[in-house]
Design a protein around this motif. Structure first.
Motif, PDB file in Angstrom:
ATOM      1  N   ASP A 183     -34.225  69.891  31.058  1.00 15.32           N
ATOM      2  CA  ASP A 183     -35.113  70.133  29.927  1.00 15.32           C
ATOM      3  C   ASP A 183     -35.435  68.789  29.299  1.00 15.32           C
ATOM      4  OD1 ASP A 183     -36.443  70.859  27.669  1.00 15.32           O
ATOM      5  OD2 ASP A 183     -34.782  71.937  26.734  1.00 15.32           O
ATOM      6  N   VAL A 184     -36.695  68.346  29.424  1.00 17.88           N
ATOM      7  CA  VAL A 184     -37.078  67.033  28.908  1.00 17.88           C
ATOM      8  C   VAL A 184     -38.187  67.128  27.865  1.00 17.88           C
ATOM      9  CG1 VAL A 184     -36.335  65.760  30.959  1.00 17.88           C
ATOM     10  CG2 VAL A 184     -38.663  66.682  30.855  1.00 17.88           C
ATOM     11  N   THR A 185     -38.404  68.328  27.301  1.00 17.98           N
ATOM     12  CA  THR A 185     -39.383  68.434  26.216  1.00 17.98           C
ATOM     13  C   THR A 185     -38.939  67.600  25.022  1.00 17.98           C
ATOM     14  OG1 THR A 185     -38.281  70.476  25.523  1.00 17.98           O
ATOM     15  CG2 THR A 185     -40.230  70.703  26.891  1.00 17.98           C
ATOM     16  N   THR A 186     -37.638  67.511  24.853  1.00 20.70           N
ATOM     17  CA  THR A 186     -37.031  66.562  23.933  1.00 20.70           C
ATOM     18  C   THR A 186     -35.946  65.834  24.713  1.00 20.70           C
ATOM     19  OG1 THR A 186     -37.431  67.941  21.995  1.00 20.70           O
ATOM     20  CG2 THR A 186     -35.749  66.261  21.772  1.00 20.70           C
ATOM     21  N   VAL A 187     -35.893  64.513  24.616  1.00 19.23           N
ATOM     22  CA  VAL A 187     -34.875  63.746  25.320  1.00 19.23           C
ATOM     23  C   VAL A 187     -33.998  63.028  24.308  1.00 19.23           C
ATOM     24  CG1 VAL A 187     -36.295  63.431  27.373  1.00 19.23           C
ATOM     25  CG2 VAL A 187     -36.392  61.730  25.543  1.00 19.23           C
ATOM     26  N   LYS A 188     -32.927  62.458  24.825  1.00 16.37           N
ATOM     27  CA  LYS A 188     -32.039  61.645  23.998  1.00 16.37           C
ATOM     28  C   LYS A 188     -31.932  60.255  24.617  1.00 16.37           C
ATOM     29  CE  LYS A 188     -29.254  65.510  22.303  1.00 16.37           C
ATOM     30  NZ  LYS A 188     -27.894  66.083  22.196  1.00 16.37           N
ATOM     31  N   ARG A 216     -44.878  52.549  26.690  1.00 19.64           N
ATOM     32  CA  ARG A 216     -45.039  53.393  25.505  1.00 19.64           C
ATOM     33  C   ARG A 216     -43.937  53.123  24.502  1.00 19.64           C
ATOM     34  NH1 ARG A 216     -47.481  58.456  26.558  1.00 19.64           N
ATOM     35  NH2 ARG A 216     -46.931  58.992  24.419  1.00 19.64           N
ATOM     36  N   SER A 217     -44.251  53.360  23.230  1.00 19.55           N
ATOM     37  CA  SER A 217     -43.260  53.285  22.159  1.00 19.55           C
ATOM     38  C   SER A 217     -43.220  54.624  21.444  1.00 19.55           C
ATOM     39  CB  SER A 217     -43.601  52.163  21.172  1.00 19.55           C
ATOM     40  OG  SER A 217     -43.488  50.903  21.787  1.00 19.55           O
ATOM     41  N   TYR A 218     -42.039  55.015  20.985  1.00 18.07           N
ATOM     42  CA  TYR A 218     -41.836  56.290  20.318  1.00 18.07           C
ATOM     43  C   TYR A 218     -41.040  56.071  19.043  1.00 18.07           C
ATOM     44  CZ  TYR A 218     -42.992  58.243  24.942  1.00 18.07           C
ATOM     45  OH  TYR A 218     -43.598  58.558  26.129  1.00 18.07           O
ATOM     46  N   GLN A 219     -41.248  56.959  18.093  1.00 17.27           N
ATOM     47  CA  GLN A 219     -40.426  56.968  16.894  1.00 17.27           C
ATOM     48  C   GLN A 219     -39.232  57.887  17.126  1.00 17.27           C
ATOM     49  OE1 GLN A 219     -40.775  55.016  14.108  1.00 17.27           O
ATOM     50  NE2 GLN A 219     -42.343  54.063  15.413  1.00 17.27           N
ATOM     51  N   GLY A 220     -38.037  57.355  16.931  1.00 21.01           N
ATOM     52  CA  GLY A 220     -36.838  58.150  17.147  1.00 21.01           C
ATOM     53  C   GLY A 220     -36.615  59.160  16.037  1.00 21.01           C
ATOM     54  N   GLY A 221     -35.885  60.220  16.355  1.00 20.93           N
ATOM     55  CA  GLY A 221     -35.576  61.255  15.374  1.00 20.93           C
ATOM     56  C   GLY A 221     -34.118  61.211  14.946  1.00 20.93           C
ATOM     57  N   LYS A 222     -33.503  62.369  14.897  1.00 19.38           N
ATOM     58  CA  LYS A 222     -32.120  62.494  14.447  1.00 19.38           C
ATOM     59  C   LYS A 222     -31.183  61.708  15.365  1.00 19.38           C
ATOM     60  CE  LYS A 222     -28.559  65.968  13.484  1.00 19.38           C
ATOM     61  NZ  LYS A 222     -28.225  67.407  13.547  1.00 19.38           N
ATOM     62  N   ILE A 223     -30.171  61.092  14.754  1.00 13.61           N
ATOM     63  CA  ILE A 223     -29.217  60.271  15.498  1.00 13.61           C
ATOM     64  C   ILE A 223     -27.850  60.948  15.517  1.00 13.61           C
ATOM     65  CG2 ILE A 223     -28.015  58.051  15.574  1.00 13.61           C
ATOM     66  CD1 ILE A 223     -30.458  56.801  14.270  1.00 13.61           C
ATOM     67  N   GLU A 224     -27.264  61.033  16.710  1.00 13.84           N
ATOM     68  CA  GLU A 224     -25.893  61.520  16.867  1.00 13.84           C
ATOM     69  C   GLU A 224     -24.975  60.324  17.089  1.00 13.84           C
ATOM     70  OE1 GLU A 224     -25.820  64.227  20.109  1.00 13.84           O
ATOM     71  OE2 GLU A 224     -27.356  65.544  19.276  1.00 13.84           O
ATOM     72  N   LYS A 225     -23.946  60.196  16.277  1.00 10.96           N
ATOM     73  CA  LYS A 225     -23.037  59.058  16.377  1.00 10.96           C
ATOM     74  C   LYS A 225     -21.733  59.479  17.044  1.00 10.96           C
ATOM     75  CE  LYS A 225     -22.634  56.385  12.806  1.00 10.96           C
ATOM     76  NZ  LYS A 225     -22.403  55.905  11.429  1.00 10.96           N
ATOM     77  N   GLY A 226     -21.340  58.745  18.096  1.00  6.92           N
ATOM     78  CA  GLY A 226     -20.061  59.006  18.744  1.00  6.92           C
ATOM     79  C   GLY A 226     -18.906  58.558  17.860  1.00  6.92           C
ATOM     80  N   ILE A 227     -17.749  59.146  18.076  1.00 12.37           N
ATOM     81  CA  ILE A 227     -16.584  58.812  17.246  1.00 12.37           C
ATOM     82  C   ILE A 227     -15.455  58.185  18.050  1.00 12.37           C
ATOM     83  CG2 ILE A 227     -17.095  60.608  15.555  1.00 12.37           C
ATOM     84  CD1 ILE A 227     -14.952  62.336  16.899  1.00 12.37           C
ATOM     85  N   VAL A 228     -15.644  58.023  19.362  1.00 13.33           N
ATOM     86  CA  VAL A 228     -14.613  57.421  20.207  1.00 13.33           C
ATOM     87  C   VAL A 228     -15.177  56.136  20.796  1.00 13.33           C
ATOM     88  CG1 VAL A 228     -13.132  57.704  22.215  1.00 13.33           C
ATOM     89  CG2 VAL A 228     -13.642  59.672  20.760  1.00 13.33           C
ATOM     90  N   ALA A 229     -14.487  55.022  20.561  1.00 23.28           N
ATOM     91  CA  ALA A 229     -14.962  53.709  21.029  1.00 23.28           C
ATOM     92  C   ALA A 229     -14.565  53.473  22.473  1.00 23.28           C
ATOM     93  CB  ALA A 229     -14.405  52.603  20.144  1.00 23.28           C
ATOM     94  N   ASP A 230     -15.382  52.694  23.175  1.00 25.07           N
ATOM     95  CA  ASP A 230     -15.029  52.225  24.514  1.00 25.07           C
ATOM     96  C   ASP A 230     -13.899  51.211  24.375  1.00 25.07           C
ATOM     97  OD1 ASP A 230     -15.218  50.239  26.843  1.00 25.07           O
ATOM     98  OD2 ASP A 230     -16.531  51.848  27.520  1.00 25.07           O
ATOM     99  N   VAL A 242     -35.779  62.121  20.818  1.00 23.43           N
ATOM    100  CA  VAL A 242     -37.163  61.657  20.924  1.00 23.43           C
ATOM    101  C   VAL A 242     -38.005  62.812  21.471  1.00 23.43           C
ATOM    102  CG1 VAL A 242     -38.734  59.968  21.939  1.00 23.43           C
ATOM    103  CG2 VAL A 242     -36.380  59.306  21.409  1.00 23.43           C
ATOM    104  N   ARG A 243     -39.096  63.141  20.768  1.00 20.87           N
ATOM    105  CA  ARG A 243     -40.006  64.164  21.246  1.00 20.87           C
ATOM    106  C   ARG A 243     -40.730  63.660  22.487  1.00 20.87           C
ATOM    107  NH1 ARG A 243     -39.286  69.024  20.403  1.00 20.87           N
ATOM    108  NH2 ARG A 243     -41.518  69.409  20.740  1.00 20.87           N
TER     109      ARG A 243
END
Length: 338
Positions: A183-188, A216-230, A242-243
């Motif tokens: 599903d790529v109608t919205t990607v991350k 192409r350039s896109y405006q990003g939307g909501k951000i998900e932040k990870g909580i476990v560091a590499d 990104v829509r």
């Protein structure tokens, strides 16, 4: 004769010394390099990211059999209900024919015994057995019909074929993925952020996604932040929605992610921050490579950090080749290959 032996011994000694010198010559040290160039500085943070699908659905047959035809290719757009693959249905059709014959036989028996039952000359227990056999034949017929239908693999959702895992002629096992639908109608867009900069990024921080592959350039939307560091790089993964209504963004594409700020005029020399090394006295340096592929330690001074790159304010110039990986074994004048 004696002179000949002396000459032969001298030649052998000379060859032995030459071989020893050849063995002592060290092989070039393998490194990764980057030719430093000017790049526009940005009033914000920029990172390298990768496009990911919103959701991936693995599609599989429910039974075992040999795939007869594959009707889709990787990257193809498919709609919900579209036929994707067909399994050899010879056995399923034979089972259906047998079930249909059993159903007809049960119905014929039911018709004959119904006359006796209505006339009151058939024991009730026999009438119940006949009805039970009809119900069993009906159930077996439904199973046979479903087995035949299951030889056709249809798309449960709309999307793009991400990976084709089996081909015609191969045996599919129950629940073994044949294709994946993305599903790529919205990607991350996933990017790794240094821990020191995580506090400046929030779920609503403005972002710009630039993808060179499609220009192409896109405006990003909501951000998900990870909580476990590499554990190795001390970075955290963030994912930006990104829509993608035109479906131009595809999984795996590389993107430049900018948080806040807009591009401004001005040039800067930047390097991966891991390329800058520190001496015991605290001074900084980088390894450069000259035209003879020899390594040299050059002192530098640094400026601000942008994403995973750091500005170099003095010490090197645009066009110089800098070692970015494999510098651990280097010493002054070491010969390198890249």
């Amino acid at each position: 004769m004696k002179q000949t032996n002396i000459l032969l011994a001298a030649l052998l000694l000379l060859c032995g010394c030459s071989g020893k010198k050849a063995e002592e010559k060290k092989a070039p040290i393998r490194v990764s390099t980057e030719v430093i160039a000017t790049s526009a500085s940005e009033n914000g943070q920029t990172f390298v990211g990768t496009v990911e699908e919103q959701e991936a659905t693995a599609v599989s047959f429910t039974g075992m059999g040999v795939i007869k035809r594959m009707l889709v290719a990787e990257g193809q757009q498919v709609s919900k209900g579209q036929l994707l693959a067909v399994m050899d249905d010879t056995q399923a059709r034979n089972m259906l024919s047998g079930a249909e014959a059993a159903m007809q036989q049960a119905n014929d028996a039911l018709s004959r015994y119904k006359i006796l039952h209505d006339a009151g000359s058939l024991p009730e227990v026999t009438w119940v057995e006949i009805q039970s056999k009809v119900a069993q034949a009906k159930a077996q017929l439904e199973v046979a019909r479903k087995n035949l239908a299951d030889c056709r693999l249809v798309a449960p959702v709309s999307g793009i074929i991400g990976k084709k895992l089996l081909n015609a002629g191969e045996t599919a096992m129950p629940s073994q993925a044949v294709v994946s639908i993305l599903d790529v109608t919205t990607v991350k867009v996933k990017a790794s952020i240094p821990e020191a900069e995580m506090n400046s990024i929030h779920t609503t921080t403005p972002s710009t996604i630039k993808v060179e592959a499609i220009g192409r350039s896109y405006q990003g939307g909501k951000i998900e932040k990870g909580i476990v560091a590499d554990v190795m790089t001390h970075t955290y993964d963030v994912r930006i929605e990104v829509r993608n209504s035109d479906r131009k963004l595809l999984p795996g594409m590389v993107a430049n992610v900018s948080f806040g700020g807009k591009q401004t005029a001005g040039d800067a020399l930047t390097l991966p921050y891991t390329a800058v090394q520190k001496k015991a006295d605290g001074s900084l340096f980088v390894w450069t490579v000259d035209n003879s592929n020899k390594a040299h330690r050059i002192p530098v001074t640094i400026g601000s950090t942008t994403g995973n790159r750091i500005a170099i304010t003095s010490g090197i110039q645009a066009g110089e080749r800098i070692v970015t990986e494999g510098y651990q074994k280097l010493s002054e004048e070491s010969e390198v290959s890249f």
